[in-house]
Design an enzyme around this catalytic site. Structure first.
Site, PDB file in Angstrom:
ATOM      1  N   GLY A 265       1.061  -1.673   0.532  1.00 28.58           N
ATOM      2  CA  GLY A 265       0.305   0.144  -0.302  1.00 28.58           C
ATOM      3  C   GLY A 265       1.112   1.242  -0.102  1.00 28.58           C
ATOM      4  O   GLY A 265       1.345   2.185  -1.085  1.00 28.58           O
ATOM      5  N   TYR A 306       0.805   6.959  15.516  1.00 22.64           N
ATOM      6  CA  TYR A 306       2.970   5.956  15.166  1.00 22.64           C
ATOM      7  C   TYR A 306       3.763   6.973  15.361  1.00 22.64           C
ATOM      8  O   TYR A 306       4.961   5.976  15.733  1.00 22.64           O
ATOM      9  CB  TYR A 306       2.167   5.500  14.086  1.00 22.64           C
ATOM     10  CG  TYR A 306       1.481   4.945  13.374  1.00 22.64           C
ATOM     11  CD1 TYR A 306       0.759   3.860  14.283  1.00 22.64           C
ATOM     12  CD2 TYR A 306       0.711   5.398  12.082  1.00 22.64           C
ATOM     13  CE1 TYR A 306      -0.296   2.836  13.142  1.00 22.64           C
ATOM     14  CE2 TYR A 306      -0.754   4.756  11.592  1.00 22.64           C
ATOM     15  CZ  TYR A 306      -1.325   3.469  12.390  1.00 22.64           C
ATOM     16  OH  TYR A 306      -2.073   3.058  11.246  1.00 22.64           O
ATOM     17  N   CYS A 332      -8.432  20.504  19.670  1.00 17.20           N
ATOM     18  CA  CYS A 332      -8.735  20.704  21.588  1.00 17.20           C
ATOM     19  C   CYS A 332      -8.251  19.226  22.061  1.00 17.20           C
ATOM     20  O   CYS A 332      -8.952  18.807  21.737  1.00 17.20           O
ATOM     21  CB  CYS A 332      -9.921  21.273  21.658  1.00 17.20           C
ATOM     22  SG  CYS A 332     -10.279  23.187  21.354  1.00 17.20           S
ATOM     23  N   GLU A 333      -6.882  19.457  21.676  1.00 17.03           N
ATOM     24  CA  GLU A 333      -6.195  17.995  21.886  1.00 17.03           C
ATOM     25  C   GLU A 333      -4.866  18.071  21.230  1.00 17.03           C
ATOM     26  O   GLU A 333      -4.312  18.960  20.945  1.00 17.03           O
ATOM     27  CB  GLU A 333      -6.679  16.945  21.371  1.00 17.03           C
ATOM     28  CG  GLU A 333      -7.239  15.094  21.445  1.00 17.03           C
ATOM     29  CD  GLU A 333      -7.704  15.279  22.242  1.00 17.03           C
ATOM     30  OE1 GLU A 333      -7.823  14.541  23.516  1.00 17.03           O
ATOM     31  OE2 GLU A 333      -9.028  14.977  21.940  1.00 17.03           O
ATOM     32  N   TYR A 360      -2.095   6.509   4.074  1.00 15.33           N
ATOM     33  CA  TYR A 360      -2.838   6.530   5.563  1.00 15.33           C
ATOM     34  C   TYR A 360      -2.635   8.144   6.119  1.00 15.33           C
ATOM     35  O   TYR A 360      -2.806   8.381   7.436  1.00 15.33           O
ATOM     36  CB  TYR A 360      -2.279   5.626   6.750  1.00 15.33           C
ATOM     37  CG  TYR A 360      -1.901   4.083   5.434  1.00 15.33           C
ATOM     38  CD1 TYR A 360      -3.456   3.262   5.710  1.00 15.33           C
ATOM     39  CD2 TYR A 360      -0.453   4.000   5.407  1.00 15.33           C
ATOM     40  CE1 TYR A 360      -3.200   2.184   5.606  1.00 15.33           C
ATOM     41  CE2 TYR A 360       0.085   2.453   4.746  1.00 15.33           C
ATOM     42  CZ  TYR A 360      -1.728   1.588   5.058  1.00 15.33           C
ATOM     43  OH  TYR A 360      -2.149   0.577   3.905  1.00 15.33           O
TER      44      TYR A 360
HETATM   45  C1  LIG Z   1      -2.643  -2.436   4.769  1.00 14.45           C
HETATM   46  C2  LIG Z   1      -2.550  -3.966   4.784  1.00 14.45           C
HETATM   47  C3  LIG Z   1      -1.470  -3.564   3.711  1.00 14.45           C
HETATM   48  C4  LIG Z   1      -0.786  -2.728   3.354  1.00 14.45           C
HETATM   49  O1  LIG Z   1       0.800  -2.745   3.881  1.00 14.45           O
HETATM   50  P1  LIG Z   1       1.233  -1.660   3.818  1.00 14.45           P
HETATM   51  O2  LIG Z   1       2.508  -1.715   4.671  1.00 14.45           O
HETATM   52  O3  LIG Z   1       0.642   0.187   3.114  1.00 14.45           O
HETATM   53  O4  LIG Z   1       2.221  -1.948   2.432  1.00 14.45           O
HETATM   54  C5  LIG Z   1      -1.393  -5.576   3.000  1.00 14.45           C
HETATM   55  N1  LIG Z   1      -2.334  -6.421   3.079  1.00 14.45           N
HETATM   56  C6  LIG Z   1      -2.411  -5.390   4.323  1.00 14.45           C
HETATM   57  C7  LIG Z   1      -3.234  -7.815   4.837  1.00 14.45           C
HETATM   58  C8  LIG Z   1      -2.939  -5.038   4.843  1.00 14.45           C
HETATM   59  O5  LIG Z   1      -4.026  -5.290   5.665  1.00 14.45           O
END
Ligand SMILES: *Cc1c(COP(=O)(O)O)cnc(C)c1O
Length: 404
Positions: A265, A306, A332-333, A360
């Site tokens: 991702g 994170y 407000c946090e 994200y």
């Molecule tokens: C979130 C997720 C990904 C992607 O993770 P990245 O760190 O964004 O590459 C791949 N597979 C599953 C099952 C996920 O939940």
């Protein structure tokens, strides 16, 4: 050479569409996907973009146009992917903790599925028997990833069927003639170490003889990208080479064709994204110099959630002398983006850009404090397109039912 947007392009977009605004660069996504294609050319490999990182429909369409496939974490993501034009065979639904009804829906849509519990595997077997090939998501009990919150493979993680229950899996498979077509292990996010993926490969190699119908070995996602200067990401070419060795060796040993599957991702969309904010107030207190921007964890929660580092630059005054700033939001946090960070001298009204904001970022945003979600702009072939409008007041009331 790396593809990026210039300060001037970002300033022009901020002027035209206002702030806060997320900006995505299509050509950078293309570049990242090409890196993966090249790295994994030596063995049959399928790349599924884990779209929970960024689901704007135009991003999905762009990714589909590249020939990349898509991994979904909910049935709604599956529907968005179909809406974007992905064919069902190029969609993967890697579920966790979901109701069986979502799996039934995924079957009716004809997409690939990874099942992550004995309970759902049992229900699946009873209903579909051998008729629908399916993957199983396993939990390998490996600790890996940027931090505990994004680590999914360790022995206390909720994700996947614990590997020690493999005999129960085999029992269910036997009783119901389930067609197990793939094994899946996603150990977490920000995995720099290629050896972590290869440990997963060892587990696959051990399990393959017990699953004679397995054809795909799904290593999940989690490739690390550089967030800081001088930081390096996952060595994808090295990973590609090692995975190809494994796949080719398994194919030769077991006389059946294997494919490696990946679900990146962040690797695909992180660096394509820029988040532009504007400085509302400067405040000094002792040694601390606060710059308060028109945003907060309602728009970019990664630094608070994170402890993630995002590089921040003052694009309105890049030639200014470096001073240390603590960058905070207007929520407000406590919403600190960065502490004592050297940044070119900031004046009220300056635009600050957060880098690596594609993954994200917007996706984890909310309307907390009744603030609007920001606009999203896509730059493709040098042209900027508004791809999501900024919220307006009616959006805050849209789902509310006024009964009083
Ligand atoms: C979130 C997720 C990904 C992607 O993770 P990245 O760190 O964004 O590459 C791949 N597979 C599953 C099952 C996920 O939940």
């Amino acid at each position: 050479m790396s593809t990026s947007l210039s300060r001037q392009q970002l300033l022009n977009i901020a002027d035209e569409y206002g702030t806060p605004v997320y900006v995505y660069h299509a050509e950078k996504i293309t570049e990242q996907y090409q890196k993966l294609k090249t790295a994994f050319a030596a063995a049959p490999t399928r790349i599924f973009y884990a779209c929970k990182a960024l689901t704007n429909i135009n991003i999905l369409k762009h990714i589909n146009s590249l020939g990349c496939q898509v991994d979904c974490s909910s049935i709604n993501e599956v529907k968005l992917a179909l809406h974007a034009g992905f064919e069902p065979k190029n969609i993967l639904y890697t579920s966790n903790g979901i109701a069986f009804s979502e799996i039934e829906e995924a079957v009716s849509l004809g997409v690939n599925i990874n099942i992550d519990s004995l309970s759902n595997l049992g229900k699946f077997g009873k209903k579909y028997g051998h008729s629908y090939p399916v993957g199983i998501r396993l939990r390998p009990n490996i600790m890996a990833g940027g931090n505990l919150k994004i680590s999914t493979g360790h022995e206390k993680s909720k994700f996947g069927i614990p590997i020690e229950q493999i005999d129960q899996v085999l029992e269910l498979v036997k009783t119901n003639q389930i067609h197990i077509a793939g094994l899946h292990i996603h150990t977490g996010s920000e995995i720099k170490d290629v050896d972590v993926f290869m440990k997963v490969g060892d587990i696959f190699a051990e399990l393959v003889p017990r699953f004679p119908e397995v054809r795909f070995l799904d290593f999940g996602g989690g490739f690390k990208v550089p967030y800081k200067e001088n930081e390096t990401g996952t060595d994808v070419p090295l990973l590609g080479q090692k995975v190809a060795e494994l796949i080719n060796q398994l194919t030769a040993t077991h006389q059946r064709n294997f494919e490696a599957w990946f679900e990146p991702g962040k690797f695909i969309v992180s660096e394509c994204g820029y988040f532009i904010t504007e400085v509302n107030v400067l405040k000094e207190s002792g040694k601390i110099r606060f710059a308060g921007v028109n945003s907060g964890f309602n728009h970019l929660i990664r630094p608070m959630f994170y402890d993630s580092y995002h590089h921040i630059e003052n694009i309105s005054h890049p030639e200014g002398p470096l001073k240390n700033y603590t960058i905070t939001g207007n929520i407000c946090e406590t919403d600190t983006f960065a502490t004592d960070r050297p940044i070119a001298e900031i004046r009220e009204g300056d635009k600050l850009v957060f880098y690596n904001a594609g993954a994200y970022g917007y996706e984890m945003g909310s309307n907390y404090n009744s603030r609007y979600k920001p606009a999203q702009v896509l730059v493709k072939e040098g042209k900027a397109f508004l791809v999501a409008r900024r919220d307006e007041f009616t959006d805050l009331l849209r789902n509310q039912v006024e009964v009083l």
